[in-house]
Scaffold this motif. Structure first.
Motif, PDB file in Angstrom:
ATOM      1  N   ARG A 146       0.867  -1.172   0.000  1.00  0.00           N
ATOM      2  CA  ARG A 146       0.000   0.000   0.000  1.00  0.00           C
ATOM      3  C   ARG A 146       0.904   1.223   0.000  1.00  0.00           C
ATOM      4  O   ARG A 146       1.818   1.324   0.812  1.00  0.00           O
TER       5      ARG A 146
ATOM      6  N   ILE B 186       1.926   5.400  -0.012  1.00  0.00           N
ATOM      7  CA  ILE B 186       1.544   6.730   0.471  1.00  0.00           C
ATOM      8  C   ILE B 186       2.592   7.743   0.020  1.00  0.00           C
ATOM      9  O   ILE B 186       3.678   7.366  -0.428  1.00  0.00           O
TER      10      ILE B 186
ATOM     11  N   VAL C  21       3.761   2.062   2.623  1.00  0.00           N
ATOM     12  CA  VAL C  21       3.529   2.248   4.064  1.00  0.00           C
ATOM     13  C   VAL C  21       3.424   0.887   4.744  1.00  0.00           C
ATOM     14  O   VAL C  21       3.807   0.728   5.898  1.00  0.00           O
ATOM     15  N   LEU C  22       2.912  -0.091   4.008  1.00  0.00           N
ATOM     16  CA  LEU C  22       2.842  -1.447   4.556  1.00  0.00           C
ATOM     17  C   LEU C  22       2.663  -2.433   3.415  1.00  0.00           C
ATOM     18  O   LEU C  22       2.246  -2.082   2.316  1.00  0.00           O
TER      19      LEU C  22
ATOM     20  N   GLY D  76       0.820  -5.665   6.982  1.00  0.00           N
ATOM     21  CA  GLY D  76       0.281  -5.006   8.166  1.00  0.00           C
ATOM     22  C   GLY D  76       1.411  -4.436   8.996  1.00  0.00           C
ATOM     23  O   GLY D  76       2.477  -5.046   9.100  1.00  0.00           O
ATOM     24  N   ILE D  77       1.194  -3.261   9.562  1.00  0.00           N
ATOM     25  CA  ILE D  77       2.256  -2.571  10.297  1.00  0.00           C
ATOM     26  C   ILE D  77       2.695  -3.377  11.517  1.00  0.00           C
ATOM     27  O   ILE D  77       3.898  -3.540  11.769  1.00  0.00           O
ATOM     28  N   LEU D  78       1.723  -3.904  12.273  1.00  0.00           N
ATOM     29  CA  LEU D  78       2.068  -4.639  13.499  1.00  0.00           C
ATOM     30  C   LEU D  78       2.931  -5.856  13.175  1.00  0.00           C
ATOM     31  O   LEU D  78       3.952  -6.112  13.810  1.00  0.00           O
ATOM     32  N   GLU D  79       2.504  -6.596  12.156  1.00  0.00           N
ATOM     33  CA  GLU D  79       3.207  -7.799  11.744  1.00  0.00           C
ATOM     34  C   GLU D  79       4.639  -7.475  11.288  1.00  0.00           C
ATOM     35  O   GLU D  79       5.602  -8.167  11.650  1.00  0.00           O
TER      36      GLU D  79
ATOM     37  N   LEU E  31       7.008   1.942   5.619  1.00  0.00           N
ATOM     38  CA  LEU E  31       7.251   3.144   6.420  1.00  0.00           C
ATOM     39  C   LEU E  31       6.444   3.151   7.709  1.00  0.00           C
ATOM     40  O   LEU E  31       6.838   3.780   8.685  1.00  0.00           O
ATOM     41  N   GLY E  32       5.307   2.457   7.720  1.00  0.00           N
ATOM     42  CA  GLY E  32       4.496   2.388   8.938  1.00  0.00           C
ATOM     43  C   GLY E  32       5.282   1.750  10.062  1.00  0.00           C
ATOM     44  O   GLY E  32       5.386   2.290  11.173  1.00  0.00           O
TER      45      GLY E  32
ATOM     46  N   ASP F 240       8.239   3.802  11.235  1.00  0.00           N
ATOM     47  CA  ASP F 240       7.871   4.870  12.154  1.00  0.00           C
ATOM     48  C   ASP F 240       7.627   4.351  13.572  1.00  0.00           C
ATOM     49  O   ASP F 240       8.079   4.962  14.546  1.00  0.00           O
TER      50      ASP F 240
ATOM     51  N   ARG G 202      -0.996  11.226  19.022  1.00  0.00           N
ATOM     52  CA  ARG G 202      -0.530  11.513  17.658  1.00  0.00           C
ATOM     53  C   ARG G 202       0.056  12.920  17.607  1.00  0.00           C
ATOM     54  O   ARG G 202      -0.200  13.735  18.486  1.00  0.00           O
TER      55      ARG G 202
ATOM     56  N   THR H 172       2.384   7.259  18.714  1.00  0.00           N
ATOM     57  CA  THR H 172       1.782   6.098  18.079  1.00  0.00           C
ATOM     58  C   THR H 172       1.437   5.063  19.138  1.00  0.00           C
ATOM     59  O   THR H 172       1.721   5.264  20.319  1.00  0.00           O
TER      60      THR H 172
END
Lengths: 381, 128
Positions: A18, A20, A29-30, A33-36, A239-240, A243, A311, A333
């Motif tokens: 995905r 951005i 950005v991912l 998934g960001i968490l994963e 990038l998610g 960050d 945020r 975050t």
């Protein structure tokens, strides 16, 4: 304005990333998934596209003196193959950019700068060059568009990264293998017959390497790293995750935690300002701040109640009765490692001590937080 | 990637779903919405007893990257909220039409369900 694409754009598209906008670039950005992706970097390994970062070469007999006059850290402490985190300041002490400077050779330095600041840095360096009193040769070269880069980060990276390259370092730190590089060292190694820069650096708090290679070879390099790292559980990371990983470490992001009106002292980066090295741009202001008082200080904080994640731009209040507005969140975050809200922000020095209770205002509600030491997240040993 | 759009629900253009049983409507967000939002880390729900107008912003769902408003698809009074989301916001990702529901409302007498989207219309809306 049309967004710029890195040489890995096709790779990201193939992986279903995905995308951005970031610093004028179209970036992933991912992927899944960001968490994963975040947890993959903390537990195994992740690969990031950092091709958007800028590369500026400073070459010549006067390069060291020139850089030492405009950067806050002491460039003279760098032997060949060594790098350091440093800041470029204006005369008011504000940060033009935060960057890494590597001494690649006796009279050759490589600056790795923020994507969004390449133009500003270049103009600033040119302006400084025009007015410098140094008479020895200094050549500046913006090679940002010729190079791409990837960051390979995580505790398992050292298990496989040597398999990407053939032979030892040709220049820089003359080590036999990439994993013989120590933290902040850089070497030039061969990948597919092409020489690439490899440094033991990163923006995640994990062990890892950043590899800068010609734009033409970066996609093959990515594929090779993914292939040799597969058994270790290496995943693409966007990038998610970049960050959330850097925020857990309390590393600043230019444009949020740093700007031309924020000084390194205010940002808590005084450790990268070599006050004793002699004159450099911004020194007078920074020395005064070091010895005197400042209106604000950057703090790291952790939210202590269940609540929405903090945020950027959220207001910070003093805790308890007679609450007053103290400042704002600069980075915030949900921490995937700690499973709570974390962030950084600016408050008066009176509220900057570790352990100080703060309130973060989130949609009109005050959520309690506490000032913590950096890094915000420490790995269990 | 194809999203799940159950045939027995009604939908909104802002990606909420509604399941009506008598005068009680259960509300959540669609599979498409949870996929777009990615990992959900916090859900802020309306207080029970609050009267909602159709289209009123009444909940906030936060992913790692962003906070998004959730709008009530129907007019009515909040009678129950999904307390499980406080501890497990990820249920919205894993079971958007089941354990990941948001809140229930007692439909207002004049509640208009006619403007809600059919599954076919919603599928078209998200381009599937």
């Amino acid at each position: 304005m049309r967004l710029k694409r890195t040489p890995l754009f096709e790779t990201h598209a193939r992986l279903g990333a995905r995308l951005i906008e970031f610093g004028g670039w179209e970036m992933p950005v991912l992927y899944t998934g960001i968490l994963e992706e975040h947890l993959a970097v903390r537990r195994a390994a992740g690969v990031f596209d950092i091709s958007h970062m800028g590369e500026i070469q400073v070459i010549g007999a006067g390069a060291e003196s020139f850089l030492n006059q405009i950067l806050t850290n002491d460039v003279r402490t760098l032997s060949v193959g060594q790098g350091q985190y440093t800041l470029l300041c204006n005369p008011a002490g504000g940060v033009v950019d935060d960057l890494y400077v590597f001494r690649v050779d006796d009279e050759e330095y490589l600056l790795i700068v923020n994507a969004s600041r390449v133009g500003a840095d270049w103009d600033w360096l040119q302006g400084q060059l025009d007015t410098t009193a140094i008479t020895e040769v200094i050549r500046l070269k913006d090679v940002s568009s010729a190079y791409g880069g990837i960051a390979v980060q995580g505790p398992r990276v050292a298990e496989f990264v040597n398999d990407v390259f053939s032979g030892g370092a040709l220049r820089g730190a003359l080590v036999p293998r990439v994993t013989d590089l120590r933290k902040n060292q850089i070497g030039i190694f061969l990948f597919n017959g092409v020489s690439v820069f490899v440094s033991r650096t990163g923006y995640t708090g994990e062990d890892g390497f950043e590899i800068i290679a010609s734009a033409e070879s970066i996609a093959a390099l990515w594929d090779r790293v993914m292939a040799v790292g597969q058994a270790a559980g290496t995943r693409p990371a966007g990038l998610g995750a970049r960050d959330t990983l850097r925020t857990e470490m309390g590393y600043p992001l230019y444009g949020q935690d740093l700007s031309e009106t924020i000084t390194p002292m205010e940002a808590g980066l005084g450790g990268f300002v070599a006050m004793d090295k002699g004159e450099f741009v911004g020194r007078a202001v920074l020395a005064a701040q070091q010895g005197g008082t400042m209106g604000r200080r950057a703090v790291a904080f952790q939210v202590t109640a269940k609540g929405p994640p903090p945020r950027p731009h959220y207001a910070i209040w003093s805790a308890g009765p007679d609450a007053r507005a103290l400042g704002h969140v600069s980075s915030g975050t949900q921490s995937p490692s700690l499973n709570c809200g974390i962030g950084m922000g600016f408050v008066p020095p009176s509220h900057a001590a570790v352990g100080t209770a703060l309130d973060i205002e989130i949609r009109g509600q005050r959520v309690p937080a506490v000032v913590v030491r950096k890094p915000i997240y420490r790995k269990p040993v | 990637m194809s999203s799940h759009v159950p045939a027995d629900l009604q939908y909104t253009k802002s990606h909420e779903w509604v399941r009506c049983a008598g005068q009680i409507a259960t509300v959540g967000i669609t599979d498409h919405a949870q996929h777009e939002l990615t990992d959900i880390v916090f859900v802020e729900l309306p207080s029970p007893g609050r009267a909602l107008a159709a289209g009123e912003a009444c909940a906030v769902v936060e992913s790692v990257k962003t906070a998004s408003d959730i709008y009530s698809p129907v007019a009515g009074e909040v009678v129950e909220v999904n307390g499980a989301l406080a501890g497990q916001p990820g249920l919205v990702n894993t079971q958007p039409y089941g354990e990941g529901w948001f809140f229930r409302v007692q439909l207002a007498p004049a509640a208009d369900l006619g403007s809600l989207l059919t599954p076919e219309a919603y599928r078209q809306h998200i381009g599937e």
